[in-house]
Design a protein around this motif. Structure first.
Motif, PDB file in Angstrom:
ATOM      1  N   UNK A   1       0.852  -1.171   0.000  1.00  0.00           N
ATOM      2  CA  UNK A   1       0.000   0.000   0.000  1.00  0.00           C
ATOM      3  C   UNK A   1       0.902   1.240   0.000  1.00  0.00           C
ATOM      4  N   UNK A   2       0.564   2.197  -0.804  1.00  0.00           N
ATOM      5  CA  UNK A   2       1.341   3.429  -0.901  1.00  0.00           C
ATOM      6  C   UNK A   2       1.095   4.321   0.305  1.00  0.00           C
ATOM      7  N   UNK A   3       2.140   5.004   0.743  1.00  0.00           N
ATOM      8  CA  UNK A   3       2.013   5.962   1.834  1.00  0.00           C
ATOM      9  C   UNK A   3       1.476   7.256   1.245  1.00  0.00           C
ATOM     10  N   UNK A   4       0.244   7.586   1.552  1.00  0.00           N
ATOM     11  CA  UNK A   4      -0.400   8.753   0.958  1.00  0.00           C
ATOM     12  C   UNK A   4      -0.324   9.981   1.850  1.00  0.00           C
ATOM     13  N   UNK A   5       0.227   9.872   3.008  1.00  0.00           N
ATOM     14  CA  UNK A   5       0.280  11.013   3.909  1.00  0.00           C
ATOM     15  C   UNK A   5       1.509  10.962   4.784  1.00  0.00           C
ATOM     16  N   UNK A   6       1.660  11.966   5.577  1.00  0.00           N
ATOM     17  CA  UNK A   6       2.793  12.064   6.487  1.00  0.00           C
ATOM     18  C   UNK A   6       2.684  10.985   7.566  1.00  0.00           C
ATOM     19  N   UNK A   7       3.782  10.308   7.807  1.00  0.00           N
ATOM     20  CA  UNK A   7       3.821   9.336   8.901  1.00  0.00           C
ATOM     21  C   UNK A   7       4.156  10.065  10.202  1.00  0.00           C
ATOM     22  N   UNK A   8       3.604   9.557  11.293  1.00  0.00           N
ATOM     23  CA  UNK A   8       3.893  10.125  12.602  1.00  0.00           C
ATOM     24  C   UNK A   8       5.225   9.590  13.104  1.00  0.00           C
ATOM     25  N   UNK A   9       5.981  10.439  13.766  1.00  0.00           N
ATOM     26  CA  UNK A   9       7.229  10.014  14.398  1.00  0.00           C
ATOM     27  C   UNK A   9       6.891   9.318  15.721  1.00  0.00           C
ATOM     28  N   UNK A  10       7.826   8.575  16.298  1.00  0.00           N
ATOM     29  CA  UNK A  10       7.557   7.960  17.609  1.00  0.00           C
ATOM     30  C   UNK A  10       7.169   8.988  18.675  1.00  0.00           C
ATOM     31  N   UNK A  11       7.773  10.175  18.628  1.00  0.00           N
ATOM     32  CA  UNK A  11       7.434  11.224  19.601  1.00  0.00           C
ATOM     33  C   UNK A  11       6.001  11.717  19.389  1.00  0.00           C
ATOM     34  N   UNK A  12       5.618  11.896  18.129  1.00  0.00           N
ATOM     35  CA  UNK A  12       4.258  12.335  17.825  1.00  0.00           C
ATOM     36  C   UNK A  12       3.234  11.278  18.230  1.00  0.00           C
ATOM     37  N   UNK A  13       3.577  10.014  18.022  1.00  0.00           N
ATOM     38  CA  UNK A  13       2.680   8.930  18.432  1.00  0.00           C
ATOM     39  C   UNK A  13       2.436   8.981  19.932  1.00  0.00           C
ATOM     40  N   UNK A  14       3.472   9.221  20.709  1.00  0.00           N
ATOM     41  CA  UNK A  14       3.317   9.318  22.169  1.00  0.00           C
ATOM     42  C   UNK A  14       2.396  10.473  22.549  1.00  0.00           C
ATOM     43  N   UNK A  15       2.553  11.607  21.873  1.00  0.00           N
ATOM     44  CA  UNK A  15       1.701  12.766  22.147  1.00  0.00           C
ATOM     45  C   UNK A  15       0.254  12.443  21.793  1.00  0.00           C
ATOM     46  N   UNK A  16       0.037  11.831  20.639  1.00  0.00           N
ATOM     47  CA  UNK A  16      -1.323  11.480  20.211  1.00  0.00           C
ATOM     48  C   UNK A  16      -1.950  10.440  21.130  1.00  0.00           C
ATOM     49  N   UNK A  17      -1.162   9.465  21.574  1.00  0.00           N
ATOM     50  CA  UNK A  17      -1.674   8.436  22.488  1.00  0.00           C
ATOM     51  C   UNK A  17      -2.106   9.027  23.824  1.00  0.00           C
ATOM     52  N   UNK A  18      -1.492  10.121  24.228  1.00  0.00           N
ATOM     53  CA  UNK A  18      -1.826  10.752  25.509  1.00  0.00           C
ATOM     54  C   UNK A  18      -3.159  11.490  25.468  1.00  0.00           C
ATOM     55  N   UNK A  19      -3.672  11.761  24.278  1.00  0.00           N
ATOM     56  CA  UNK A  19      -4.946  12.468  24.147  1.00  0.00           C
ATOM     57  C   UNK A  19      -6.085  11.493  24.469  1.00  0.00           C
ATOM     58  N   UNK A  20      -6.984  11.865  25.377  1.00  0.00           N
ATOM     59  CA  UNK A  20      -8.077  10.957  25.751  1.00  0.00           C
ATOM     60  C   UNK A  20      -9.048  10.655  24.613  1.00  0.00           C
ATOM     61  N   UNK A  21      -9.039  11.456  23.550  1.00  0.00           N
ATOM     62  CA  UNK A  21      -9.914  11.216  22.406  1.00  0.00           C
ATOM     63  C   UNK A  21      -9.300  10.257  21.384  1.00  0.00           C
ATOM     64  N   UNK A  22      -8.072   9.826  21.605  1.00  0.00           N
ATOM     65  CA  UNK A  22      -7.411   8.898  20.690  1.00  0.00           C
ATOM     66  C   UNK A  22      -7.792   7.477  21.056  1.00  0.00           C
ATOM     67  N   UNK A  23      -8.325   6.762  20.078  1.00  0.00           N
ATOM     68  CA  UNK A  23      -8.651   5.347  20.260  1.00  0.00           C
ATOM     69  C   UNK A  23      -7.435   4.497  19.945  1.00  0.00           C
ATOM     70  N   UNK A  24      -6.814   4.786  18.785  1.00  0.00           N
ATOM     71  CA  UNK A  24      -5.646   4.031  18.332  1.00  0.00           C
ATOM     72  C   UNK A  24      -4.831   4.930  17.419  1.00  0.00           C
ATOM     73  N   UNK A  25      -3.522   4.785  17.482  1.00  0.00           N
ATOM     74  CA  UNK A  25      -2.650   5.538  16.586  1.00  0.00           C
ATOM     75  C   UNK A  25      -1.503   4.628  16.153  1.00  0.00           C
ATOM     76  N   UNK A  26      -1.131   4.759  14.891  1.00  0.00           N
ATOM     77  CA  UNK A  26       0.037   4.057  14.360  1.00  0.00           C
ATOM     78  C   UNK A  26       0.839   5.080  13.573  1.00  0.00           C
ATOM     79  N   UNK A  27       1.905   4.643  12.964  1.00  0.00           N
ATOM     80  CA  UNK A  27       2.745   5.576  12.210  1.00  0.00           C
ATOM     81  C   UNK A  27       1.973   6.258  11.088  1.00  0.00           C
ATOM     82  N   UNK A  28       0.964   5.594  10.541  1.00  0.00           N
ATOM     83  CA  UNK A  28       0.253   6.160   9.401  1.00  0.00           C
ATOM     84  C   UNK A  28      -1.195   6.516   9.612  1.00  0.00           C
TER      85      UNK A  28
END
Length: 99
Positions: A1-28
């Motif tokens: 599958x082609x990467x159609x958007x910006x991938x999240x960095x490990x640091x960004x993933x941690x920030x997104x995971x800390x948000x209570x509205x986040x169900x799931x986050x991966x690099x893409x």
């Protein structure tokens, strides 16, 4: 599958995971909770922009980018209007069979 958007960095993933509205986050991808989807719809009805809606949920524009912010609102509205309605994760209703 082609990467159609910006991938999240490990640091960004941690920030997104800390948000209570986040169900799931991966690099893409980012998946939001049912509560977040309901909040998106409420805020959309007030007439504010996609960016303002997503920032009201505590997400950072610099991490998500404009297109992802628009897609969160668009996809939530589309899901709410679908026969299955709002749901967390993938819909469990099977697609119509083409027999």
């Amino acid at each position: 599958m082609a990467n159609r958007g910006k991938c999240f960095t490990p640091e960004e993933i941690k920030i997104l995971e800390a948000n209570p509205y986040t169900r799931r986050v991966s690099a893409g991808s980012l998946s939001i909770t049912m509560e977040a989807k309901q909040r998106v719809l409420e805020l959309y009805e007030t007439g504010i922009t996609s960016r303002q809606i997503v920032e009201a949920l505590g997400y950072d524009y610099e991490i998500l980018g404009g297109q992802r912010m628009k897609n969160i609102v668009r996809n939530t509205r589309k899901e709410a209007a679908s026969p299955c309605g709002l749901h967390e994760g993938y819909s469990r209703v099977p697609a119509a069979r083409m027999d």
